[in-house]
Design a protein around this motif. Sequence first.
Motif, short mmCIF file in Angstrom:
data_model
loop_
_atom_site.label_atom_id
_atom_site.label_comp_id
_atom_site.label_asym_id
_atom_site.label_seq_id
_atom_site.Cartn_x
_atom_site.Cartn_y
_atom_site.Cartn_z
N THR A 88 10.55 4.03 -1.49
CA THR A 88 11.24 3.58 -0.51
C THR A 88 12.77 3.46 -1.20
N ARG A 127 -4.10 4.39 -4.04
CA ARG A 127 -4.78 4.94 -2.68
C ARG A 127 -5.28 6.29 -3.17
N ASP A 128 -4.88 6.94 -4.03
CA ASP A 128 -5.54 8.42 -4.12
C ASP A 128 -6.50 8.19 -5.07
N VAL A 186 8.37 9.45 -3.09
CA VAL A 186 7.40 8.55 -3.07
C VAL A 186 7.92 7.18 -2.79
N ALA A 201 1.45 2.62 -5.92
CA ALA A 201 0.78 2.40 -4.72
C ALA A 201 0.00 3.74 -4.61
N GLN A 202 0.75 4.90 -4.59
CA GLN A 202 -0.06 6.11 -4.20
C GLN A 202 -1.12 6.39 -5.07
N ASP A 251 0.85 -1.24 0.04
CA ASP A 251 0.10 0.07 0.02
C ASP A 251 0.89 1.17 -0.14
N ASP A 252 1.85 1.26 0.07
CA ASP A 252 2.94 2.48 0.09
C ASP A 252 4.47 2.09 -0.41
N GLY A 253 5.09 3.10 -0.71
CA GLY A 253 6.47 2.94 -1.20
C GLY A 253 6.72 2.94 -2.48
#
Length: 285
Positions: A194, A177-178, A192, A173-174, A167-169
């Motif tokens: 990792t 999510r958005d 944004v 994923a962003q 859900d992130d990294g």
Amino acid sequence: MSTRGREAAADDGELERLRAEVRDLRARARVRPLISQAQGILQERYALPDAESAFALMQRASQRYNVKLRTLAGMLVTAPRPEAGDALWFPGRVRGPEPELTFTRAHRSGSGSRGAVLKAVLGSALTVVGTDMGNVQLTDRARGGLNIEEHTGLTAGFVDFFAHVGDDGTSCAQAARDVSQVTVREVESDPVFTEPARRAILAAGSRACHSVPLTTASGLCVGMVSAHLDRPLNGLTTAQTKALDTVGTEAGRWLAWHDRTVVLDALEHLHALGSAGRGRRLRRS
């Protein structure tokens, strides 16, 4: 070529073979738990004598409806179980027509093949952005996150690293999510990512990327198409983002239709086979 050169080339070849073997093992390890869970459900539900019979049941439905085993298993483990004694798993479901895909002529008449549609989605997005590197991901029903389903121009290492993202990294994923398009102008400096994700993208030759969510009529993100570029990206024009919106919304609606029509047809067929063959040993076709 000198003896030392031949030895070095042989070592490089062996190293790449081992890397490919590790990637294959990782891919199998990612799918095996889901398949095993589905097998267990089927064994219990239809009193099948062994896991092989459960796999054979899934295989027959998968082949008849041209649905990947992983897709079928993911839907099977998340769908409500059929009512005891019901001939149909999903009684009363409403069928809708296959949505039209206007962004590519090849699929205006509808092929029913998810793989073909995903290839068209990827090709259309890359044409709009003006690159030959990219991938399509779909949401993972069982685990959440996104799985790579189609890709082109990307290294094996990239595909292995991003086979499943959470859900992130990452920019995808962003964007998921958005539920909106996300542009990464320069991978090297964008916060944004990792650091491991950044290194994997740069190692694949990508310096910028743009992600577009695939959305249903209700605004749910069911997948992602991402374009990667070998140079920094100044941004996209209004016409480009509008064209990509069309790809994302039409593809998302088609995928939702496919799940509730073709995939459910496959599960209905599986249920009919399982009910008819209750308690019997089945073999793979």
